[in-house]
Design an enzyme around this catalytic site. Structure first.
Site, mmCIF file in Angstrom:
data_model
loop_
_atom_site.group_PDB
_atom_site.id
_atom_site.type_symbol
_atom_site.label_atom_id
_atom_site.label_comp_id
_atom_site.label_asym_id
_atom_site.label_seq_id
_atom_site.Cartn_x
_atom_site.Cartn_y
_atom_site.Cartn_z
ATOM 1 N N GLY A 296 -1.709 5.643 6.534
ATOM 2 C CA GLY A 296 -2.396 5.739 5.249
ATOM 3 C C GLY A 296 -1.417 5.810 4.098
ATOM 4 O O GLY A 296 -0.292 6.280 4.240
ATOM 5 N N THR B 69 0.825 -1.213 0.000
ATOM 6 C CA THR B 69 0.000 0.000 0.000
ATOM 7 C C THR B 69 0.862 1.268 0.000
ATOM 8 O O THR B 69 0.676 2.150 -0.835
ATOM 9 C CB THR B 69 -0.907 0.021 1.254
ATOM 10 N N LYS C 120 6.893 3.097 18.326
ATOM 11 C CA LYS C 120 7.089 4.486 17.887
ATOM 12 C C LYS C 120 7.678 5.335 19.018
ATOM 13 O O LYS C 120 8.490 6.232 18.773
ATOM 14 C CB LYS C 120 5.760 5.065 17.405
#
Lengths: 429, 429
Positions: free
Chosen positions: A304, A14, A206
């Site tokens: 995204g 993606t 993270k």
């Protein structure tokens, strides 16, 4: 300055497709910025047949990793396969061939930071990873470069969109955790196995990266407290919002307190007036406090296809503009002397107890709390239901976590207490 | 890479003292970051006697500008005197002597951008100005570099802390503009002559800089619409907040619409759910939309001694790490073909009319609006006061500004209308 920069992309998933699409749409803009030609020379993936919905020259595609690793013309390798292997081997080999590396691979960086950094430095190549935390948000470079005149005092961030989406929906629509999780799965905001996101593991990886940049300190993931959001009920959300004027957010926290570094991931109560409480839905936001600048926040899409591609390609352009820049991440001479154990932190706490509604129950609980030096700011039993289970909501004054844990353990052993007590830390600025 | 970088500071005012204090506190951190010695070699000001409250070696102080301009050892000149002259002369001369320049001087950049940039390029020196917009917020570099893979579609920002403080206080405490302004002046948040801040001129200068970076387009200040907040009354704030769920913010807006660039500064209605509506008090926030990344926001202290110094010193470190970087600000080949006239923008509008409370008044007004093709989303007269002045609040559907202006002009000529009608643009994402 070169006339042309060649880029190799490993991993055509993606985000990889987002990178290709960015090249397709904005190559002209990018070339003008850099003042040179830019070419996405090779894309390597095991599957080069499936249509990714983006225009790509078939001749660019290959299944052979050496078409990138051993191509002397390729200057920059983008690694987007994720996970530990073969990503790590490919990155180290690319560096060994003198190629600069851009990656979004937070898991790999969080686990093998020191080896990757050392290999980059040994080979005089750059390693950039803006996309690994906060997706498209300009975050790591501003923290590492723009704020370089500051000792960072505190970082707290919402850096997992799935968890934030679930908490936001629970807050806005009054739904229960399970309902919202299911909806998030249906919409593709949550994985079928959502553990990684909702139990805080993604946030923890993270946070390791943020802690390197903010405090020059690498902390392994099993060395700090990580707690997810799956125990939060609608009644917690509601009470916290309506009675306290607070929001619950899954926060990654890294901050200096008395010369010790607190590193922790857990659901956190934060005043609804705080800007970070307004970071809703799948968005991410990271709030930093520097000793010179004070508080700043960066906000945006934390994941995204296209947002993440924006950060990946931004890193590529940055490398093209300066291939010589040394990899200096975080302050060199850190102030941090020790990582604080979670038991040693001091905080206010919210607690939800599930008790039998009987005279004397509060007396028993408050007795235990006071023995552990925990004083109460408020006690709230909103429902009367004589002889049945009811929730009691407590807010403590500042207390030591180890005392809270011991007290909760004793409380949960009382016959009158019918369910494990939930306690959530409160963050005050 | 040099062994030592020498810095000269012109202007020992508040921000200058902040820079000195940053050097005093964090020199070690800065030197480790850069990997070289850093020396604040010279500070020039007309007044070198007054105590600025920061420790400074007397031998560093001078009243002679040539002690900086003509010192071949000085690599970087920080200009913090502000205003047009002599700041401009000093900056151009410093560049002529091969010195890199860091400045927070938004007025100068907004007016003489092209000459300053050209002089920097002609002399192969860098010009950095992170502190000129948004104070300590990492903003310009992220916009210019981190997001360089994006065509910027839209920028809107709260970039004047004084105006934002006043609007926030009016909203939170229900006070009138004049009361809050006076309080802000007493607290030092507003100047004795507050025109520059509250009428939008400061915001406009900063918007010119944002527009260069976002759209590669330099727009002179008298070429776009600039409007302040002094006409806003408590009754506007209250109605907008309680009845509409909106906030009023003084926004700097720069965005592409149909290939044309809209550049404007004015009070703006924005949904209270929008993150930028949560930027309160003296804080600044800038919301950007890129075609690849989507929306991002940067937030922090937009002014002040130490925050601004953080950005100034950050620029210095950036230059030390890369003295060769060309000054490429904004996309080179801009999409912008034309600056849109404010009369040609399309927006929803909020209007406050002050009318005599008499039958027929609304009929007269709605007749005018409909002749100008303006349809109404809502009409609200909350007070009845037969025969006396009352406010009427209108929200229009999307309309052309030129029609709004013509309609308002006609409306204000009606006998029944007792005060100039206020109209405020509504921003929808």
């Amino acid at each position: 300055m070169k006339d042309i920069y060649n880029v190799g992309l490993i991993g055509f998933g993606t985000i990889g497709a987002g990178v290709v699409e960015t090249f397709n749409r904005n190559l002209n803009l990018m070339e003008q910025k850099v003042g040179a030609k830019i070419k996405l020379k090779r894309i390597v993936d095991l599957d080069i047949e499936t249509d990714r919905g983006v225009a790509v020259d078939k001749n660019v595609l290959s299944t052979d990793i050496n078409d990138i690793l051993e191509d002397p013309e390729i200057d920059i390798v983008i690694e987007l396969i994720g996970g530990y292997e073969p990503a790590k081997t490919f990155i180290l080999k690319a560096m060994g061939h003198g190629k600069h590396v851009v990656t979004a691979n937070k898991a790999l960086l969080a686990k093998h930071w020191e080896e990757i950094l050392k290999t980059a430095n040994d080979n005089n190549v750059r390693i950039c990873f803006e996309a690994s935390v906060g997706g498209g948000i300009p975050l790591l470079e501003p923290l590492n470069e723009r704020l370089a005149a500051n000792h960072i005092k505190s970082i707290y961030g919402i850096i997992n969109g799935t968890a934030n989406y679930i908490l936001t929906k629970m807050t806005e629509e009054g739904l229960d955790f399970d309902e919202v999780l299911k909806e998030a799965q249906d919409k593709g905001y949550a994985e079928q196995d959502p553990t990684f996101d909702i139990e805080g593991h993604d946030t923890a990886q993270k946070l390791i990266i943020l802690t390197i940049l903010g405090f020059g300190t690498y902390v392994e993931q099993d060395k700090f407290h990580v707690e997810g959001i799956s125990k939060i009920k609608q009644e917690d959300i509601e009470f916290i919002k309506n009675e306290l004027g607070y929001s619950i957010k899954l926060l990654a926290i890294s901050r200096i307190e008395d010369g010790k570094l607190e590193v922790r991931v857990h659901p956190t109560l934060i005043s609804s007036d705080h800007l970070i409480a307004s970071v809703n839905g799948v968005f991410n936001g990271v709030y930093l406090i520097g000793d010179i600048v004070g508080p700043v926040m960066m906000y945006g899409p934390g994941a995204g296809m296209m947002p993440t591609a924006s950060a990946v390609v931004g890193d590529c352009l940055d490398i093209m503009e300066n291939m010589e820049r040394p990899n200096i991440y975080g302050p060199k001479d850190t102030e941090v002397r020790e990582i604080k154990n979670i038991e040693d932190i001091c905080s206010k706490y919210y607690m939800r107890l599930t008790v039998l509604d009987k005279p004397g129950v509060l007396h028993a609980i408050s007795g235990i709390l006071s023995r552990y030096d925990i004083s109460l700011e408020s006690v709230n039993q909103r429902r009367k239901n004589e002889g049945r289970e009811v929730p009691i909501f407590l807010i403590t004054h500042e207390a030591l976590e180890k005392n809270i844990r011991s007290a909760v353990k004793e409380i949960d052993e009382l016959d009158l207490v019918k369910e494990a007590t939930l306690f959530i830390r409160v963050l005050e600025d």
